[in-house]
Design a protein around this motif. Structure first.
Motif, PDB file in Angstrom:
ATOM      1  N   GLN A  49     -12.229 -58.666  14.129  1.00 49.47           N
ATOM      2  CA  GLN A  49     -12.750 -57.900  13.000  1.00 49.47           C
ATOM      3  C   GLN A  49     -14.159 -57.416  13.313  1.00 49.47           C
ATOM      4  O   GLN A  49     -14.834 -57.947  14.209  1.00 49.47           O
ATOM      5  N   GLU A  50     -14.594 -56.393  12.578  1.00 50.23           N
ATOM      6  CA  GLU A  50     -15.940 -55.857  12.742  1.00 50.23           C
ATOM      7  C   GLU A  50     -16.562 -55.612  11.376  1.00 50.23           C
ATOM      8  O   GLU A  50     -15.868 -55.318  10.410  1.00 50.23           O
ATOM      9  N   GLN A  51     -17.875 -55.763  11.311  1.00 49.24           N
ATOM     10  CA  GLN A  51     -18.639 -55.312  10.157  1.00 49.24           C
ATOM     11  C   GLN A  51     -19.723 -54.371  10.672  1.00 49.24           C
ATOM     12  O   GLN A  51     -20.105 -54.448  11.843  1.00 49.24           O
ATOM     13  N   GLU A  52     -20.155 -53.480   9.830  1.00 49.74           N
ATOM     14  CA  GLU A  52     -21.142 -52.491  10.266  1.00 49.74           C
ATOM     15  C   GLU A  52     -22.495 -52.798   9.653  1.00 49.74           C
ATOM     16  O   GLU A  52     -22.610 -53.224   8.504  1.00 49.74           O
TER      17      GLU A  52
ATOM     18  N   PRO B 171     -21.852 -51.612  15.035  1.00 48.25           N
ATOM     19  CA  PRO B 171     -20.700 -52.493  14.800  1.00 48.25           C
ATOM     20  C   PRO B 171     -21.005 -53.923  15.254  1.00 48.25           C
ATOM     21  O   PRO B 171     -21.544 -54.149  16.335  1.00 48.25           O
TER      22      PRO B 171
ATOM     23  N   PRO C  46     -18.909 -57.232  15.881  1.00 51.84           N
ATOM     24  CA  PRO C  46     -17.591 -57.880  15.922  1.00 51.84           C
ATOM     25  C   PRO C  46     -17.705 -59.378  15.677  1.00 51.84           C
ATOM     26  O   PRO C  46     -18.732 -59.995  15.968  1.00 51.84           O
ATOM     27  N   ASN C  47     -16.623 -59.965  15.138  1.00 53.90           N
ATOM     28  CA  ASN C  47     -16.636 -61.420  14.974  1.00 53.90           C
ATOM     29  C   ASN C  47     -16.535 -62.116  16.332  1.00 53.90           C
ATOM     30  O   ASN C  47     -16.977 -63.255  16.493  1.00 53.90           O
TER      31      ASN C  47
ATOM     32  N   PRO D 219     -17.176 -60.523  20.330  1.00 53.78           N
ATOM     33  CA  PRO D 219     -17.251 -59.402  21.262  1.00 53.78           C
ATOM     34  C   PRO D 219     -16.133 -59.503  22.307  1.00 53.78           C
ATOM     35  O   PRO D 219     -15.964 -60.535  22.955  1.00 53.78           O
TER      36      PRO D 219
ATOM     37  N   VAL E 244     -25.616 -59.832  19.259  1.00 56.07           N
ATOM     38  CA  VAL E 244     -25.002 -59.652  17.940  1.00 56.07           C
ATOM     39  C   VAL E 244     -25.414 -60.777  16.992  1.00 56.07           C
ATOM     40  O   VAL E 244     -24.717 -61.066  16.012  1.00 56.07           O
TER      41      VAL E 244
END
Length: 556
Positions: free
Chosen positions: A264-267, A276, A278-279, A281, A370
């Motif tokens: 999944q990704e959140q922005e 982006p 990602p949960n 990478p 991240v």
């Protein structure tokens, strides 16, 4: 005050006790005990100590003038060079043998060999050394490339042409060496070391060839240790539970497909840009997983395992410890080394693995940039390498700071700067010299990165000259929601911490970490640990005991 015990209190993989109390230990048994340690990591052999750690001393009839180190050297093949030192412990006399690790394997003159290992209960033992142990040790020490050896009993008919097509597709998809696509089937197999030519001119699959292109039945027959387990857990619920024994590229494709629904990704909006997050990478997973497949010990009957707990993180483990020359402390600086060079080289050339051999760098960089903690290899042992990748919620405030820095400076932070920030978060305050020592990088290079971070308001400096120390800046501590911690660091320098610990030790009593925490208000547990380790590495303190019983004293 009762005198501190100078020798270990229990046996371990590198510590062996031998009794000499009831009757003198025979030379044959002493030689085998030294061989046992040498054939693993080396270690310390104590003569005059019982299995439970009780010091009973040497037998009165033992000849103190006999050079036991010379006896061991004369009765081993190749000669095992060790040192022997007479010690006094608790008023009793004993002998301490320092056994070095060796290249290859060592045997007694009559052909016997033991190796240090752990039994099913985790107890250290000396067991007979098998032919597999000798091969595994040679492979571990990079004397023999197991992956490039012909697979016994295998023929070219055991290679699956469909897997060769998959390999060529991987070259195209991952931008491997384009020249490989211009080769015919036989030329391709030879170029990648997947087959070797026998004395009669016939082609024979190597272990690497079977692993990459073999049918499953000959893979099971010729490489029984090959297996990959994949699990996805959500709390106590098992969402995925698969064990695969097919060729590596097919395994990588299947696990990647099964992993995809959970990615999944959140922005995050930073200025005019959307970043982006990602949960997990994908590059971190791929490098970690391919490393496990490329560098595992295929002679061990144990699988590579990938386990993802969706609420905590992913753990990837593979049988076989670090190869010689690689340790937990130099993972990021040691020259690239592989247990299976032919297999690792093939994976690089087809584009599936990092071509420069710096895959671990990419794993660290991918997680830190991240806003997650660095990967942890702390659970690794002599028998397994274990890496833990955090998938806990990212610190978006940190990511915003990293992205803001990149936009203002016109360049990303890069791995070394991320590692500097990570160390300062872990240890609070360090000088440039301390940073370079722990990162094992050139001091001038580290200082330059630190000064750039200082200009970017990610790091704050305290003091002048060689004693100048650095902490995370106030805005970075705010991102961690630790404003109070920033104020504490402003008043407690590394030099001050060291000075006060040495003052405590000078009182003459054995010092515990608990004593340091009680005496230095505002000091955190991990800061005390790092400070004590630092003073021990400098020779300014001497540690005794282990675990919760560990104590520290000034050197005599």
């Amino acid at each position: 005050m009762e005198q501190e015990r100078l020798i270990p209190t229990s046996e371990s993989i590198t510590v062996e006790f031998k009794s000499d109390h009831k009757s003198p230990l025979g030379e044959k048994e002493l030689v085998l005990a030294a061989i046992c340690l040498a054939n693993n990591q080396g270690g310390d052999l104590y003569l005059g100590v019982e299995d439970d750690g009780a010091v009973t001393g040497l037998h009165p009839s033992r000849d103190r003038t006999k050079d036991l180190a010379a006896v061991i050297a004369s009765r081993t093949n190749p000669p095992l060079s060790i040192s022997a030192t007479t010690l006094q412990e608790g008023g009793r006399e004993l002998i301490w043998f320092q056994v070095p690790p060796i290249q290859g394997s060592v045997f007694s003159n009559d052909g016997k060999a033991l190796i240090r290992a752990l039994d099913a209960k985790g107890k250290p033992i000396c067991r007979p050394m098998s032919a597999v142990d000798v091969l595994r040790r040679a492979n571990q020490q990079r004397e023999v490339d197991w992956s490039g050896l012909p697979a016994a009993g295998a023929t070219v008919a055991d290679l699956n042409s469909a897997e060769r097509d998959r390999l060529q597709a991987v070259v195209k998809r991952h931008r491997g060496e384009a020249s490989l696509l211009e080769l015919g089937n036989e030329e391709l197999d030879l170029a990648l070391g997947l087959v070797v030519q026998g004395a009669d001119g016939s082609l024979m699959p190597t272990h690497a060839g079977l692993l990459l292109m073999g049918h499953e039945a000959p893979l099971r027959r010729c490489i029984p240790g090959h297996e990959v387990g994949f699990q996805v857990l959500q709390g106590t619920e098992v969402r995925v539970n698969r064990f695969l024994r097919g060729p590596l590229l097919a395994v990588v494709d299947e696990i990647s497909q099964r992993l995809e629904p959970f990615m999944q990704e959140q922005e995050l909006e930073v200025g005019l840009f959307r970043v982006p997050i990602p949960n997990l990478p994908s590059s971190c997973f791929r490098e970690s997983f391919i490393n496990a497949l490329a560098h595992r010990d295929y002679t061990a009957l144990a699988p590579v395992t990938v386990q993802w707990n969706l609420t905590e993180g992913m753990t990837i483990s593979n049988p076989g410890g670090f190869v010689r020359g690689v340790t937990l402390s130099n993972l990021l600086t040691a020259p690239p080394r592989s247990r299976n060079p032919v297999l690792a080289d093939a994976l690089k050339r087809i584009g599936l693995a990092e071509r420069t051999g710096r895959g671990v760098d990419r794993i660290f960089e991918g997680l830190l940039e991240v806003g997650r903690s660095a990967p942890s290899y702390a659970r690794s042992t002599d028998d397994d390498i274990v890496v833990e990748l955090s998938t806990r919620p990212a610190n978006l405030q940190l990511v915003a700071l990293w992205q803001d820095y990149q936009q203002r400076q016109g360049q990303p932070l890069g791995l070394l700067s991320l590692l500097v920030l990570h160390l300062l978060h872990e240890q609070r305050k360090l000088t440039a010299e301390q940073l370079s020592e722990q990162l094992q990088r050139d001091p001038t290079l580290v200082r330059r990165h630190v000064e750039q971070l200082l200009e970017g308001d990610l790091v704050a400096g305290q003091g002048q000259g060689r004693g100048r120390a650095y902490t995370l800046s106030k805005r970075v501590y705010a991102a961690f929601d630790q404003a109070d911690a920033y104020r504490q660091q402003a008043s407690l320098s590394p030099e001050e911490i060291d000075r006060r610990i040495l003052e405590l030790a000078a009182r003459g009593e054995a010092l515990r970490r608990k004593d340091v925490l009680e005496a230095l208000s505002g000091l955190e547990s991990r800061q005390a640990t790092y400070a004590l380790q630092r003073l021990c590495s400098q020779g300014r303190l001497i540690p005794f005991g282990s675990g919760k019983g560990r104590r520290y004293q000034l050197p005599p």
